[in-house]
Design a protein around this motif. Structure first.
Motif, PDB file in Angstrom:
ATOM      1  N   ARG A 103      -6.585  -1.186   1.094  1.00 42.12           N
ATOM      2  CA  ARG A 103      -6.670  -0.841   2.516  1.00 42.12           C
ATOM      3  C   ARG A 103      -7.729  -1.698   3.221  1.00 42.12           C
ATOM      4  NH1 ARG A 103      -3.985   4.079   3.613  1.00 42.12           N
ATOM      5  NH2 ARG A 103      -3.144   4.990   1.714  1.00 42.12           N
TER       6      ARG A 103
ATOM      7  N   ASP B 253      -6.167   1.605  -4.380  1.00 45.23           N
ATOM      8  CA  ASP B 253      -5.831   2.021  -3.012  1.00 45.23           C
ATOM      9  C   ASP B 253      -6.918   1.659  -2.003  1.00 45.23           C
ATOM     10  OD1 ASP B 253      -3.936   3.686  -1.280  1.00 45.23           O
ATOM     11  OD2 ASP B 253      -5.870   4.654  -0.909  1.00 45.23           O
TER      12      ASP B 253
ATOM     13  N   ILE C 151       0.854  -1.195   0.000  1.00 41.78           N
ATOM     14  CA  ILE C 151       0.000   0.000   0.000  1.00 41.78           C
ATOM     15  C   ILE C 151       0.889   1.244   0.000  1.00 41.78           C
ATOM     16  CG2 ILE C 151      -1.640   1.363   1.359  1.00 41.78           C
ATOM     17  CD1 ILE C 151      -2.809  -1.339   2.333  1.00 41.78           C
TER      18      ILE C 151
ATOM     19  N   VAL D 115      -4.738   2.747   8.730  1.00 40.40           N
ATOM     20  CA  VAL D 115      -4.673   2.409   7.307  1.00 40.40           C
ATOM     21  C   VAL D 115      -5.918   2.917   6.574  1.00 40.40           C
ATOM     22  CG1 VAL D 115      -4.676   0.509   5.648  1.00 40.40           C
ATOM     23  CG2 VAL D 115      -3.159   0.426   7.629  1.00 40.40           C
TER      24      VAL D 115
END
Length: 282
Positions: free
Chosen positions: A209, A205, A185, A248
């Motif tokens: 996550r 993305d 990530i 995160v």
């Protein structure tokens, strides 16, 4: 810090240590300290070898030229590509010696498993078609640092494979994958630019996550699914799990994700220690 210790990436070593600890606790009265020590040596040196091999392969491909994360030896010029490649081979050699010794004490089939593990370690970023560049890194980590490390260590000490040993391997594999996931990530944008299509690049993305959080959840759920009453001890690390998940999901990126890699490693160590204690009590 010594450059070779830096290149070995100590923060990733919990992925090699925790499965051995859990499997040894699961072995119960059948546990054998010498075989456990050999299994630990195999796991740790294989992980170090993977890290050096990754450093070498990404370095010669130019994938690390604009790296955000911790310093890489080849890309930074701290060591030559030949030196890092040699360090990888030495690490694999140490793991191989321990693995062969362990196989002589338990089963020759472990030699086949070891050869496959080293091939997977090199093929992650090495060769003409590295599978790590195709989004299969997490699959390999789950297989070798989850299933193989846990079940293999248990088998080497007990001579058998059980359903419980397979189930105990799931949280170890999930947490090892989480370490790789948070790393990918962090590097997602740069990896996409250099054509390194990790799973984080492939799914994007947001999904990457959420996938990280799912891995942490799977670890907790699968530990409780063993139906070992004392596995409730693993819930003691739930605050750290929640803290990591929030960090995160909040969108932390770049350098802000670097500390989370270390914290994910700590989560695996704490989780593994509590899970091992729970199995030992049982």
């Amino acid at each position: 810090m010594n450059k070779w210790i830096l290149g070995a990436r100590p923060r990733t070593l919990p992925a090699a240590i925790a499965p051995v600890v859990v499997a040894t606790a699961l072995a119960g009265s059948d546990w054998n300290w010498f075989r456990a020590a050999l299994a630990l040596k195999v796991g740790v040196w294989l992980q170090i070898g993977v890290n050096y091999a990754n450093d070498y392969s990404d370095g010669v491909k130019g994938s690390d030229d604009n790296r955000i994360g911790p310093t890489r030896l080849v890309a930074s010029g701290l060591a030559t590509a030949a030196q890092v490649k040699r360090a990888a081979f030495i690490s694999f050699g140490i793991a191989s010696i321990a693995g062969i010794w362990l196989s002589l004490l338990s089963s020759p089939w472990l030699i086949v498993v070891g050869v496959a593990a080293i091939a997977a370690a090199w093929g992650y970023t090495g060769g003409k078609n590295p599978y790590g560049y195709s989004g299969l890194g997490e699959v390999s980590v789950f297989v070798f640092f989850g299933l193989t490390a846990t079940v293999g260590t248990f088998y080497a000490q007990t001579g058998r494979v059980t359903a419980l040993s397979l189930l105990c391997a799931i949280p170890m594999g999930a947490l090892s994958c989480a370490i790789l996931a948070v790393n990918n990530i962090r590097d997602r944008a740069q990896d996409e630019l250099v054509g390194k299509r990790t799973l984080a690049v492939r799914v994007g993305d947001s999904k990457a996550r959420k996938g990280f959080v799912a891995l942490l959840a799977i670890a907790h759920i699968s530990a409780l699914a063993t139906l070992v009453p004392s596995s409730l001890l693993t819930l003691a690390v739930l605050p750290l799990t929640i803290s990591l998940s929030r960090a995160v999901l909040s969108g932390a990126s770049g350098p802000n994700l670097i500390p989370l890699l270390g914290k994910t490693g700590k989560l695996q160590m704490f989780f593994g220690a509590l899970f091992a204690l729970a199995l030992a009590i049982q």
